[in-house]
Scaffold this motif. Structure first.
Motif, mmCIF file in Angstrom:
data_model
loop_
_atom_site.group_PDB
_atom_site.id
_atom_site.type_symbol
_atom_site.label_atom_id
_atom_site.label_comp_id
_atom_site.label_asym_id
_atom_site.label_seq_id
_atom_site.Cartn_x
_atom_site.Cartn_y
_atom_site.Cartn_z
ATOM 1 N N UNK A 157 -128.172 -77.369 51.061
ATOM 2 C CA UNK A 157 -128.337 -78.540 50.205
ATOM 3 C C UNK A 157 -129.050 -79.617 50.993
ATOM 4 N N UNK A 158 -129.662 -80.558 50.284
ATOM 5 C CA UNK A 158 -130.478 -81.568 50.962
ATOM 6 C C UNK A 158 -129.638 -82.450 51.879
ATOM 7 N N UNK A 168 -125.015 -85.909 56.651
ATOM 8 C CA UNK A 168 -125.524 -84.676 57.233
ATOM 9 C C UNK A 168 -126.622 -84.187 56.304
ATOM 10 N N UNK A 169 -127.844 -83.996 56.837
ATOM 11 C CA UNK A 169 -128.969 -83.708 55.939
ATOM 12 C C UNK A 169 -129.943 -82.719 56.552
ATOM 13 N N UNK A 201 -131.993 -77.935 63.158
ATOM 14 C CA UNK A 201 -131.609 -77.226 61.935
ATOM 15 C C UNK A 201 -130.883 -78.154 60.972
ATOM 16 N N UNK A 202 -130.387 -79.288 61.480
ATOM 17 C CA UNK A 202 -129.753 -80.308 60.636
ATOM 18 C C UNK A 202 -129.808 -81.636 61.381
ATOM 19 N N UNK A 269 -124.118 -75.028 55.560
ATOM 20 C CA UNK A 269 -123.455 -75.924 54.606
ATOM 21 C C UNK A 269 -124.070 -75.703 53.231
ATOM 22 N N UNK A 270 -123.228 -75.402 52.246
ATOM 23 C CA UNK A 270 -123.691 -75.124 50.889
ATOM 24 C C UNK A 270 -123.065 -76.118 49.916
ATOM 25 N N UNK A 271 -123.407 -75.965 48.654
ATOM 26 C CA UNK A 271 -122.828 -76.848 47.627
ATOM 27 C C UNK A 271 -121.317 -76.692 47.538
#
Length: 457
Positions: A157-158, A168-169, A201-202, A269-271
Motif C-alpha cells: 500500500x502507498x 510508513x510509506x 524498500x520503505x 505491509x498490506x491493506x
C-alpha cells in the motif's frame, strides 16, 4: 516576564536594523549573487513494485548569495551595532554564558534573519524567529522531524499511519533524486547519492518535540523494533535525515550505518495491516528499551538481553548455525533462570511449548523444534558445523524459532509491564504440567498480560 519582554524587544529592534543594513548592502552591491553549477540526478519511469527506474543527469546553473559576504557584513557592520551589543549582554545575563559566546549565539540568529538578503526577515517572520531563538536559549523542546530509509520491509500500500505523526510509506522518485554542487561531486569526499545499493524498500517519517536529536534516535529505535516484533524481518536503516525547527541546533543532518545489515527475512505491509499495526505499535513501542538497544551504557534485564539477541539473529552476518544459536540464546533469558545449570535444553523446550500453547502453537511440535535447535546451538558454540542437508533443516528451524522468540518476547514485555516476576513464573510454568491448580494460576496470569496476536493480524 518583564525581563523576557525587554529581551524580545531588543531582538526585535536588532532585527529591524539588520533588515535595513541588508537592504542597503544589496542596493550598493556589497551583497551580490555568485553563479553556482549543480549536478541534478533525475529518475524517469520510476516503478516501486518492480524496483526499477531510469536515471539521467542534468547540469543547472543557479545564482546564490555570497556566503562570505554575508558573514563579513555581520562581523564588520552588524556586530558593531549598539543593538547587537545590548542583545548580547542580555543573552549573557539570561543564560550565564560569556559575552563572546553570547555574541556567537546572536550572530547565528542574525545570519538566519538574512538567509535570503533579497527578503530579510520582518514582521511575522521576524517574530517567529525571535520565538525560536528564545526557545533555543532556554533549552526548551523543539520540533524535530526525521526521515528514515529502511530495508527489509516492503509496502503493498502507498502509506500507513502507524502512530500520530508517524508515517510508513513507499519511496517516490523525488526521494532518490539529488541536487549537488559540481565541486562536491568532483571532490574526494562527494555527498551521498542514491544508488541501487542503498535503494530504500520503505520510508519512515515522524516528528516530535525534543530537546536534542538523541531523543529522536531513541524514537527511531523504538519504532523500528516495534516493526521487527510485529512480524520478524531484517528491518534496518540505510539513511536517516533529521532536522529541527531551531536556530542554534545543527541544521539538517544525514547519518548512515557503517555496514548495511543483511536482509535475512523480509516482510510486506498490506491493506490487512492498516488496523492491527497501529494497535500493535501503540501497545509495544513504549515497552522497547531504546537506550540499551541504541548502545547507551545502561543496565539491562532479561527482556533487553532477549531483544538484543533477537535483533542479532536478524541483522548480523553469520552462518546459519550461528543464527540458530543466537536466536535460541534469545529464548534463554526469558525462559531459564540464571542459577539453573542442569537439563537446560529440556527446561527451555518444555517451558517454550507450555507458553506458546496459549498462543495457538502445538506443544509437541514446539518442544521438538526447540530441542533440535538447542542441539545445533551446542554443536556450534563448541566448534562444530552442520552438513549441507542439516543446514537446510537449520534454515527451516530458524524461521520457526524466530517466531517462537517473538511471541515469548511480546508475552514477557507485557508481564514485565504488569509487574509479574519472571523467576516466580517459571517454576509455576513447570508445575503446571502436572498440577491442575498451577495450570489455572498460570492461565490466569498469562491471560491478564496477553496480546491477541492472531486476532490483530
Amino acid at each position: 516576564m518583564e525581563q523576557e519582554k525587554h529581551f524580545s524587544t531588543l531582538l526585535w529592534d536588532l532585527g529591524i536594523r539588520v533588515a535595513d543594513i541588508v537592504e542597503r548592502a544589496v542596493r550598493n552591491g556589497d551583497l551580490a549573487k555568485n553563479k553556482q553549477t549543480y549536478v541534478l540526478t533525475k529518475l524517469d519511469n520510476f516503478d516501486y513494485s518492480k524496483g526499477s527506474w531510469s536515471r539521467r543527469t542534468e547540469f543547472q546553473e543557479a545564482e546564490e548569495w555570497d556566503w562570505h559576504a554575508r558573514h563579513k557584513l555581520v562581523e564588520a557592520d552588524i556586530g558593531s551595532l549598539a543593538e547587537f551589543d545590548s542583545a548580547a549582554k542580555a543573552i549573557s545575563t539570561e543564560t550565564g554564558d560569556s559575552i563572546p559566546q553570547s555574541r556567537y549565539w546572536l550572530s547565528r540568529f542574525v545570519l538566519r534573519l538574512m538567509s535570503d538578503p533579497a527578503m530579510p526577515s520582518k514582521g511575522a517572520e521576524l517574530n517567529r524567529l525571535i520565538v525560536l531563538f528564545l526557545n533555543d536559549l532556554k533549552k526548551l523542546p523543539q520540533k524535530w522531524s526525521a526521515q528514515v530509509w529502511l530495508r527489509g520491509l516492503r509496502m503493498e500500500i502507498e502509506q500507513i499511519e502507524i502512530a500520530r505523526d508517524v508515517i510508513l510509506r513507499q519511496p517516490e522518485a523525488r526521494d532518490l533524486e539529488t541536487k549537488e554542487r559540481l565541486e562536491d561531486v568532483l571532490s574526494l569526499y562527494p555527498h551521498d547519492r542514491a544508488t541501487s545499493f542503498d535503494y530504500p524498500s520503505a520510508i519512515l517519517t515522524f516528528s516530535l518535540m525534543a530537546k536534542n536529536n538523541l531523543t529522536i534516535h531513541y524514537e527511531m529505535t523504538r519504532l523500528m523494533q516495534a516493526l521487527r516484533l510485529y512480524r520478524p524481518a531484517s528491518i534496518s536503516q540505510i539513511m536517516m535525515v533529521e532536522s529541527a525547527e531551531s536556530i542554534l541546533q545543527v541544521g539538517t543532518m544525514t547519518t548512515h550505518p557503517i555496514i548495511p545489515a543483511p536482509q535475512i527475512i523480509t516482510s510486506t505491509i498490506t491493506s490487512a495491516d492498516v488496523s492491527p499495526l497501529p494497535k500493535f505499535v501503540a501497545t509495544f513501542k513504549p515497552l522497547v528499551p531504546a537506550e540499551a538497544l541504541s548502545g547507551t551504557p545502561v543496565d539491562t534485564d532479561y527482556v533487553t538481553d532477549a531483544m538484543l539477541r533477537f535483533n542479532d539473529s536478524l541483522l548480523s552476518s553469520q552462518v546459519i548455525e550461528g543464527r540458530v544459536a543466537t536466536i535460541i540464546m534469545g529464548l534463554e533469558p526469558l525462559l531459564l533462570k540464571s542459577e539453573e545449570r542442569e537439563e537446560l535444553s529440556e527446561r527451555l523446550a518444555l517451558r517454550t511449548a507450555k507458553l506458546l500453547y496459549y498462543h495457538g502453537k502445538r506443544p509437541v511440535e514446539v518442544y521438538s523444534n526447540v530441542k533440535r535447535s538447542y542441539e545445533i546451538r551446542s554443536r556450534f558454540i563448541h566448534g562444530g558445523h552442520l552438513t549441507q542437508s542439516e543446514r537446510v533443516e537449520a534454515n527451516e528451524l530458524f524461521q520457526k524459532i524466530i517466531e517462537y522468540t517473538r511471541l515469548a518476547l511480546l508475552q514477557f514485555m507485557l508481564l514485565k509491564r504488569d509487574g509479574e516476576d519472571k523467576d516466580s513464573l517459571l517454576p509455576l510454568m513447570t508445575r503446571s504440567l502436572i498440577e491442575p491448580n498451577a495450570e489455572e494460576k498460570l492461565q490466569s496470569i498469562l491471560s491478564n498480560s496477553h496480546y491477541n496476536t492472531e486476532q490483530d493480524r
